[in-house]
Motif scaffolding. Structure first.
Motif, PDB file in Angstrom:
ATOM      1  N   SER A 528      -6.536  -7.329  15.395  1.00  0.00           N
ATOM      2  CA  SER A 528      -7.968  -7.183  15.106  1.00  0.00           C
ATOM      3  C   SER A 528      -8.102  -6.764  13.636  1.00  0.00           C
ATOM      4  O   SER A 528      -7.726  -5.644  13.269  1.00  0.00           O
ATOM      5  N   ILE A 529      -8.605  -7.674  12.822  1.00  0.00           N
ATOM      6  CA  ILE A 529      -8.673  -7.415  11.379  1.00  0.00           C
ATOM      7  C   ILE A 529      -9.879  -6.528  11.078  1.00  0.00           C
ATOM      8  O   ILE A 529     -11.022  -6.890  11.342  1.00  0.00           O
ATOM      9  N   ARG A 530      -9.581  -5.350  10.513  1.00  0.00           N
ATOM     10  CA  ARG A 530     -10.640  -4.407  10.174  1.00  0.00           C
ATOM     11  C   ARG A 530     -11.086  -4.540   8.719  1.00  0.00           C
ATOM     12  O   ARG A 530     -12.235  -4.255   8.380  1.00  0.00           O
ATOM     13  N   CYS A 548      -5.080  -4.124   9.980  1.00  0.00           N
ATOM     14  CA  CYS A 548      -5.322  -4.386  11.410  1.00  0.00           C
ATOM     15  C   CYS A 548      -5.039  -3.133  12.251  1.00  0.00           C
ATOM     16  O   CYS A 548      -4.756  -3.238  13.463  1.00  0.00           O
ATOM     17  N   ILE A 549      -5.053  -1.955  11.636  1.00  0.00           N
ATOM     18  CA  ILE A 549      -4.728  -0.713  12.327  1.00  0.00           C
ATOM     19  C   ILE A 549      -5.887  -0.319  13.237  1.00  0.00           C
ATOM     20  O   ILE A 549      -7.055  -0.251  12.813  1.00  0.00           O
ATOM     21  N   VAL A 550      -5.560  -0.062  14.496  1.00  0.00           N
ATOM     22  CA  VAL A 550      -6.550   0.446  15.445  1.00  0.00           C
ATOM     23  C   VAL A 550      -5.983   1.724  16.069  1.00  0.00           C
ATOM     24  O   VAL A 550      -4.763   1.892  16.179  1.00  0.00           O
ATOM     25  N   GLY A 551      -6.872   2.606  16.449  1.00  0.00           N
ATOM     26  CA  GLY A 551      -6.419   3.820  17.118  1.00  0.00           C
ATOM     27  C   GLY A 551      -5.865   4.886  16.206  1.00  0.00           C
ATOM     28  O   GLY A 551      -5.328   5.892  16.677  1.00  0.00           O
ATOM     29  N   GLY A 552      -5.916   4.663  14.915  1.00  0.00           N
ATOM     30  CA  GLY A 552      -5.499   5.698  13.968  1.00  0.00           C
ATOM     31  C   GLY A 552      -4.013   5.932  13.879  1.00  0.00           C
ATOM     32  O   GLY A 552      -3.566   7.026  13.504  1.00  0.00           O
ATOM     33  N   SER A 553      -3.203   4.901  14.213  1.00  0.00           N
ATOM     34  CA  SER A 553      -1.744   5.091  14.132  1.00  0.00           C
ATOM     35  C   SER A 553      -1.277   5.341  12.693  1.00  0.00           C
ATOM     36  O   SER A 553      -0.261   5.990  12.482  1.00  0.00           O
ATOM     37  N   TYR A 586      -0.288  -8.840   7.456  1.00  0.00           N
ATOM     38  CA  TYR A 586      -1.078  -8.124   8.465  1.00  0.00           C
ATOM     39  C   TYR A 586      -0.344  -6.818   8.790  1.00  0.00           C
ATOM     40  O   TYR A 586       0.770  -6.843   9.318  1.00  0.00           O
ATOM     41  N   VAL A 587      -0.913  -5.677   8.432  1.00  0.00           N
ATOM     42  CA  VAL A 587      -0.356  -4.383   8.841  1.00  0.00           C
ATOM     43  C   VAL A 587      -1.109  -3.965  10.101  1.00  0.00           C
ATOM     44  O   VAL A 587      -2.317  -3.706  10.049  1.00  0.00           O
ATOM     45  N   TYR A 588      -0.371  -3.917  11.242  1.00  0.00           N
ATOM     46  CA  TYR A 588      -1.079  -3.765  12.515  1.00  0.00           C
ATOM     47  C   TYR A 588      -0.694  -2.506  13.285  1.00  0.00           C
ATOM     48  O   TYR A 588      -1.373  -2.137  14.255  1.00  0.00           O
ATOM     49  N   ASP A 589       0.397  -1.837  12.891  1.00  0.00           N
ATOM     50  CA  ASP A 589       0.787  -0.645  13.656  1.00  0.00           C
ATOM     51  C   ASP A 589       1.726   0.200  12.797  1.00  0.00           C
ATOM     52  O   ASP A 589       2.182  -0.223  11.732  1.00  0.00           O
ATOM     53  N   GLY A 590       2.047   1.385  13.330  1.00  0.00           N
ATOM     54  CA  GLY A 590       2.963   2.278  12.647  1.00  0.00           C
ATOM     55  C   GLY A 590       2.867   3.673  13.216  1.00  0.00           C
ATOM     56  O   GLY A 590       2.217   3.895  14.252  1.00  0.00           O
ATOM     57  N   LYS A 591       3.515   4.585  12.563  1.00  0.00           N
ATOM     58  CA  LYS A 591       3.482   5.977  12.996  1.00  0.00           C
ATOM     59  C   LYS A 591       3.447   6.879  11.776  1.00  0.00           C
ATOM     60  O   LYS A 591       3.925   6.503  10.714  1.00  0.00           O
TER      61      LYS A 591
END
Length: 718
Positions: A528-530, A548-553, A586-591
């Motif tokens: 999901s592109i923000r 594409c970060i969702v949920g604040g990861s 696309y950067v979509y996740d991480g920690k």
């Protein structure tokens, strides 16, 4: 020296192949006009032009020399130009400001490659040509054959005004079919005995005279009517027709000279003084803003700078042509380009290194000055009331590139400073420092040009330099999508470092929308592109960065750091260290860690994730491709084509133009190193080419493997 009016001035350039006798002819012209009292010789290194140390070492002109002489109460300004095509910038700048060109020909050699080159430059400049068939006292001279060769190349515009009676050793007699007289010279040259044409030459002279009359009459309707009425023209009427024909380049007169022994030179000067166009009649440099230029001596003053040089004990000398009005000693003018004020402290008439001070010069004249603060070639200086700006000399594009390096690293700064001085004197020397290639690149015209550069560094600047093969500005890109993640974790007491980035990359294609679904490792990944940021790259292509970060990861404040890490790796590509281009990320996740996460952690994580994904995304190296246009004589077409095929060239088309075969091709830059030298060798110096950047294309796999191996070896050495 008296001040000459515009209609008393003639401006000519001596052009021709190296060794055709331009400098020797110039020496004889100065002697005939009384400017010098003894003729120098090139071999003795005492000529008025070719006075610079490099020219005396080489025995050839390297820069143009500005000279003057006198004939029939006319001042003839002469620009003696180099004959080697590598120094063609001086030829082109000279043709920019003169009204006529004298093309010297070594008659025993005929029309050489350099002759054809300079004639192309005169055509482009729209300047009249006079052919001076020189060195008629040499062995193996065949004047008629040389004239026929000229006509086969330049057409029937080539019109004989003079022919030699006894060309070869012992040459001393010329028949002039305009004057219809025989000029017989003493053994050491000088003033001829003017005689009637001998009976055994009368038929040939009459035939050539009639041809000249017809050619003169064709240039004016009134003259043509007179010719039909009378069957001939008077000498004055012929002069008028010849001048008109020369101005529109429909007539190229042929003269005969033995410049070394001063034979035929005085008569050539008479023709220049009497018939060639004055600055008021010649094709002149246009004013680029469309202003009407008043050339009268009382009009607003303007000058155009066409040459600068630096001489020991004098400094920089600025050569100019007076374009309008009268320039006077002590006059203030503005540099139109910068609006800076410059004072003309002194005005000189030049004869090589000898300069005569004058108080003023009128429109059309050519002079020099010194101690200009900030004036370069192509500057217009003008009174404020006029603010003229004249068309600039269009110097040729470079044909040869090398990397330049100081042998001693401590001299690097001196190398750059010295190069600027050389560029000011010869604008076809161009230097740039390539941050990408980490090389200082010199763009020039060829091997001879490069040798001159080496001479200056060795002899004038006392700096040891070396030339290297220039690196190629490759590009890196990808051909498919790939996923990667990277965790950067560092703990060494106190606050640590932590950042983890997950990304997908794919090729960027103009006009193609981003994806929202990817198939990775057998799993579907929905994105999901923000936010989207588009970065056109200074080296070509684009980087598209999707958040594409969702949920604040990953906190939003770390997204610029990830981008910075990606951009660092784009600037130093993962394959060979070349710039990368045309990639969508696309950067979509991480920690992240509440204490240890910071910008440097996410920059490193982004950099390494990008590098890993890149290597898995079908990476390809792109190479620069250039459009190549080659002109070659038909008998060498096959050899040139074979050479191009060996350079991985793609032939795009062929045709004919002005007696030459033309080849259009696309060629990798990697294969163009020293092409100028190869083409010259294949075509005996007659081939010509031009190149222009086209774009980037994928290299063949074997070339890519070679580049990867070479880069890996370099990294091991480092």
């Amino acid at each position: 020296m008296k001040i000459y009016k515009t209609d008393q001035i003639r401006n000519i350039a001596l052009v021709g192949n190296a060794g055709s006798g331009k400098t020797t002819l110039a020496e004889a012209m100065l002697f005939e006009g009384g400017v010098i009292n003894r003729r120098g010789e090139v071999t003795a290194k005492n000529t008025t032009s070719d006075y610079l140390p490099i020219e005396q070492d080489y025995g050839n002109s390297v820069f143009s020399s500005v000279l003057h002489t006198f004939c029939n109460d006319k001042k003839i300004n002469i620009i003696d130009t180099p004959g080697m095509d590598d120094f063609r910038g001086s030829v082109i700048s000279a043709l920019h400001v003169v009204g006529c060109s004298i093309v010297t020909i070594n008659t025993s050699h005929g029309i050489e490659a350099g002759t054809e080159s300079v004639c192309r430059y005169t055509e482009k400049a729209g300047k009249p040509m006079i052919f001076a068939f020189n060195q008629l006292d040499h062995e193996n001279v065949n004047f008629d054959q040389a004239v026929d060769q000229a006509k086969s190349i330049f057409g029937n515009k080539v019109t004989v005004v003079q022919y030699p009676v006894n060309a070869g050793p012992g040459f001393d007699s010329i028949i002039d079919v305009l004057k219809m007289k025989l000029y017989k010279y003493p053994a050491d040259g000088g003033k001829p005995e003017i005689l009637d044409i001998p009976a055994d030459e009368k038929d040939k002279a009459d035939e050539l005279h009639n041809e000249l009359v017809e050619m003169a009459a064709e240039n004016d309707e009134a003259l043509m009517e007179l010719y039909f009425d009378k069957g001939t023209l008077t000498e004055d009427e012929m002069r008028q027709g010849i001048k008109l024909g020369m101005i529109d380049r429909s007539l190229f007169p042929v003269f005969c000279t033995g410049a070394k022994h001063n034979m035929g030179v005085g008569r050539l000067m008479e023709f220049i003084a009497n018939i060639t166009p004055s600055p008021a009649e010649a094709v002149e440099v246009p004013e680029i803003n469309g202003k009407t230029v008043d050339k009268s001596e009382n009009a607003a003053t303007s000058l155009m700078v066409f040459k600068t040089t630096i001489e020991q004990h004098v400094g920089e000398i600025t050569y100019f042509k007076v374009m309008s009005g009268t320039v006077k000693e002590g006059q203030d003018l503005i540099v139109t380009k910068t609006e800076n004020k410059e004072r003309i402290s002194q005005i000189f008439v030049s004869a090589g290194k000898n300069r005569t001070k004058v108080e003023a010069m009128i429109a059309g004249d050519i002079g020099a000055t010194v101690k200009m603060k900030d004036v370069t070639v192509n500057n217009t200086l003008s009174e404020k009331s006029a603010r003229y700006k004249f068309a600039e000399v269009k110097f040729p594009t470079s044909r040869h590139t090398v990397a330049l390096k100081a042998v001693n690293e401590a001299d690097e700064e001196k190398v750059g400073e010295s190069f600027q001085k050389l560029h000011d004197q010869d604008p076809t020397f161009i230097v740039e420092y390539s941050k990408e290639l980490k090389q200082m690149l010199v763009h020039c015209q060829g091997e001879y040009h490069l040798n001159a550069l080496k001479w200056f560094y060795t002899n004038e600047y006392k700096i040891d330099i070396e030339f290297l093969k220039p690196k190629i500005p490759y590009r890196e890109t990808i051909t498919k999508s790939a996923q990667a993640d990277y965790r950067h974790k560092k703990q060494s007491g106190g606050a640590g470092q932590f950042g983890e980035v997950h990304m997908i990359i794919e090729p960027y294609i103009e006009g193609v929308d981003p994806k929202s679904m990817f198939q990775m490792n057998g799993k579907e990944q929905k994105l999901s592109i923000r936010d989207t940021q588009e970065y056109p790259l200074s080296w070509g292509g684009k980087l598209i960065y999707h958040n594409c970060i969702v949920g604040g990861s990953i906190d939003g404040r770390f997204m610029p750091a990830i981008l910075k890490g990606i951009m660092e790796k784009m600037e130093e590509g993962p394959l060979t260290g070349s710039y990368a281009r045309d990639i969508r990320v696309y950067v979509y996740d991480g920690k992240m860690h509440p204490v240890d996460s910071n910008e440097i952690s996410f920059k490193l994580a982004g950099r390494n994730a990008f590098s890993t994904a890149f290597k898995n995304a079908g990476p390809k190296i792109l190479e620069p491709i250039y459009n190549l246009e080659v002109f070659v004589q038909s008998e060498r077409m096959g050899d040139v084509m074979s050479d191009l095929q060996g350079r991985r060239a793609l032939i795009m088309g062929m045709g004919s133009e002005k007696g030459y075969e033309k080849i259009n091709a696309k060629v990798p830059l990697k294969e163009m190193h020293k092409y100028n030298t190869s083409l010259s060798s294949i075509t005996q110096g007659r081939g010509m080419f031009s190149i222009s950047f086209d774009g980037y294309e994928k290299v063949p796999q074997e070339v890519q493997d070679e580049l990867l191996a070479s880069y890996a070896a370099e990294q091991e050495e480092d």
